[in-house]
Scaffold this motif. Structure first.
Motif, PDB file in Angstrom:
ATOM      1  N   GLU A 177       1.721  18.336   8.516  1.00  0.00           N
ATOM      2  CA  GLU A 177       0.681  18.468   7.639  1.00  0.00           C
ATOM      3  C   GLU A 177       1.100  17.271   6.486  1.00  0.00           C
ATOM      4  N   ASP A 178       0.173  16.649   6.045  1.00  0.00           N
ATOM      5  CA  ASP A 178       0.427  15.788   5.078  1.00  0.00           C
ATOM      6  C   ASP A 178       0.310  16.280   3.653  1.00  0.00           C
ATOM      7  N   PRO A 179       1.233  16.552   2.922  1.00  0.00           N
ATOM      8  CA  PRO A 179       1.189  17.149   1.546  1.00  0.00           C
ATOM      9  C   PRO A 179       0.332  16.340   0.421  1.00  0.00           C
ATOM     10  N   THR A 180       0.441  14.912   0.733  1.00  0.00           N
ATOM     11  CA  THR A 180      -0.157  13.959  -0.223  1.00  0.00           C
ATOM     12  C   THR A 180      -1.666  13.838   0.158  1.00  0.00           C
ATOM     13  N   GLY A 181      -2.148  14.195   1.085  1.00  0.00           N
ATOM     14  CA  GLY A 181      -3.711  13.973   1.183  1.00  0.00           C
ATOM     15  C   GLY A 181      -4.204  12.541   1.765  1.00  0.00           C
ATOM     16  N   ARG A 182      -3.077  11.847   1.772  1.00  0.00           N
ATOM     17  CA  ARG A 182      -3.295  10.428   2.006  1.00  0.00           C
ATOM     18  C   ARG A 182      -3.822   9.904   3.465  1.00  0.00           C
ATOM     19  N   LEU A 183      -3.376  11.016   4.377  1.00  0.00           N
ATOM     20  CA  LEU A 183      -3.761  10.742   5.537  1.00  0.00           C
ATOM     21  C   LEU A 183      -5.452  10.976   5.704  1.00  0.00           C
ATOM     22  N   ASN A 184      -5.856  11.947   5.163  1.00  0.00           N
ATOM     23  CA  ASN A 184      -7.323  12.160   5.163  1.00  0.00           C
ATOM     24  C   ASN A 184      -8.150  11.120   4.399  1.00  0.00           C
ATOM     25  N   PHE A 196       3.477  10.795   6.098  1.00  0.00           N
ATOM     26  CA  PHE A 196       2.728   9.438   6.241  1.00  0.00           C
ATOM     27  C   PHE A 196       3.007   8.169   5.457  1.00  0.00           C
ATOM     28  N   ILE A 197       3.315   8.513   4.261  1.00  0.00           N
ATOM     29  CA  ILE A 197       3.847   7.367   3.432  1.00  0.00           C
ATOM     30  C   ILE A 197       4.861   6.852   3.822  1.00  0.00           C
ATOM     31  N   TYR A 198       5.930   7.434   4.290  1.00  0.00           N
ATOM     32  CA  TYR A 198       7.417   6.752   4.513  1.00  0.00           C
ATOM     33  C   TYR A 198       7.014   6.367   5.930  1.00  0.00           C
ATOM     34  N   THR A 199       6.154   6.850   6.828  1.00  0.00           N
ATOM     35  CA  THR A 199       5.889   6.211   8.165  1.00  0.00           C
ATOM     36  C   THR A 199       5.120   4.891   8.024  1.00  0.00           C
ATOM     37  N   TYR A 206       1.021  -1.049   0.002  1.00  0.00           N
ATOM     38  CA  TYR A 206       0.003  -0.086   0.155  1.00  0.00           C
ATOM     39  C   TYR A 206       0.807   1.355   0.073  1.00  0.00           C
ATOM     40  N   SER A 207       1.919   1.201   0.488  1.00  0.00           N
ATOM     41  CA  SER A 207       3.065   2.315   0.785  1.00  0.00           C
ATOM     42  C   SER A 207       3.574   2.589  -0.628  1.00  0.00           C
ATOM     43  N   PHE A 208       3.826   1.504  -1.420  1.00  0.00           N
ATOM     44  CA  PHE A 208       4.300   1.764  -2.826  1.00  0.00           C
ATOM     45  C   PHE A 208       3.433   2.187  -3.710  1.00  0.00           C
ATOM     46  N   TRP A 209       2.015   1.824  -3.520  1.00  0.00           N
ATOM     47  CA  TRP A 209       1.054   2.430  -4.189  1.00  0.00           C
ATOM     48  C   TRP A 209       0.826   3.644  -4.007  1.00  0.00           C
ATOM     49  N   MET A 210       0.878   4.383  -2.657  1.00  0.00           N
ATOM     50  CA  MET A 210       0.852   5.722  -2.352  1.00  0.00           C
ATOM     51  C   MET A 210       1.962   6.597  -2.759  1.00  0.00           C
TER      52      MET A 210
END
Length: 214
Positions: A120-127, A57-60, A30-34
């Motif tokens: 702040e998450d710039p990718t918006g994946r957290l939301n 968020f992706i790296y975490t 899922y991280s690779f997809w993000m």
């Protein structure tokens, strides 16, 4: 009986530990997809500029997946060897992981402004992830309970396997190859050297007897 119980606990620990590994591999995929979607958005790896906020968020998420997989590998090694030190290290790692999960869960449930604790998450994946959990809360709750149950079972099984200890007899191919450390005192076998008669001495004795008879 002890060897059978030890083999059963080893197999069960590997099976339960595999659940943690499957969760880790799912998190990595899922991280690779993000990351793939994020790199498409920014165009290139460095298009966002050095001053932009990294996709933490992706790296975490990726780091947690790798951690799950490493713990799974250590658990399989500990289960195979049944070594006390390996099992202790494995239990400590799983316990620390459970404590981290408990801390994050308590912060989310008890703190209404828990999002302010994270950058702040710039990718918006957290939301997106938060909305997905809200829409599928029962399913996510079940998955979380399965993960926690697998981790708790791993610690319990590792404790039982550590109490049994390693199987010392498994290093011998058969019972004939195994030499006991202590032998009973009443069965001390003394090696007697065979007596060999000297033919010269015997011939001298015969001649001496013949001379006496004469």
């Amino acid at each position: 009986m002890g060897r059978m119980a030890r083999s059963f606990l080893q197999s069960l620990l590997k099976l339960v530990n595999s659940v943690i590994g499957l969760v880790g591999m799912g998190m990595i995929l899922y991280s690779f997809w993000m990351l793939r979607v994020w790199f498409r958005q920014v165009g290139t790896f460095w298009a966002a500029g050095p001053g932009s906020t990294p996709p933490w968020f992706i790296y975490t998420f990726l780091g947690l997946g790798v951690t799950f997989c490493l713990i799974t590998c250590s658990g399989h090694v500990a289960a195979e060897t049944a070594n006390g030190h390996c099992l202790s290290c494995y239990m400590v790692l799983v316990f620390l992981l459970v404590m981290l999960e408990a801390a994050v869960t308590a912060d989310v449930y008890l703190n209404r402004d828990w999002q302010e604790d994270f950058p702040e998450d710039p990718t918006g994946r957290l939301n997106d992830f938060k909305n997905f959990v809200r829409r599928n809360f029962e399913m996510c709750k079940g998955i979380g309970l399965v993960i926690v149950a697998a981790q708790a079972s791993s610690i319990f099984l590792a404790m039982m396997l550590r109490a049994l200890g390693p199987d010392c007899g498994s290093y011998y191919d058969s019972d004939d190859d195994y030499v006991p450390a202590r032998l009973p005192l009443l069965k001390n076998h003394v090696q007697h050297t065979p007596y060999v008669a000297d033919p010269h001495v015997s011939s001298r004795n015969d001649s001496w007897n013949v001379s006496i008879l004469k």
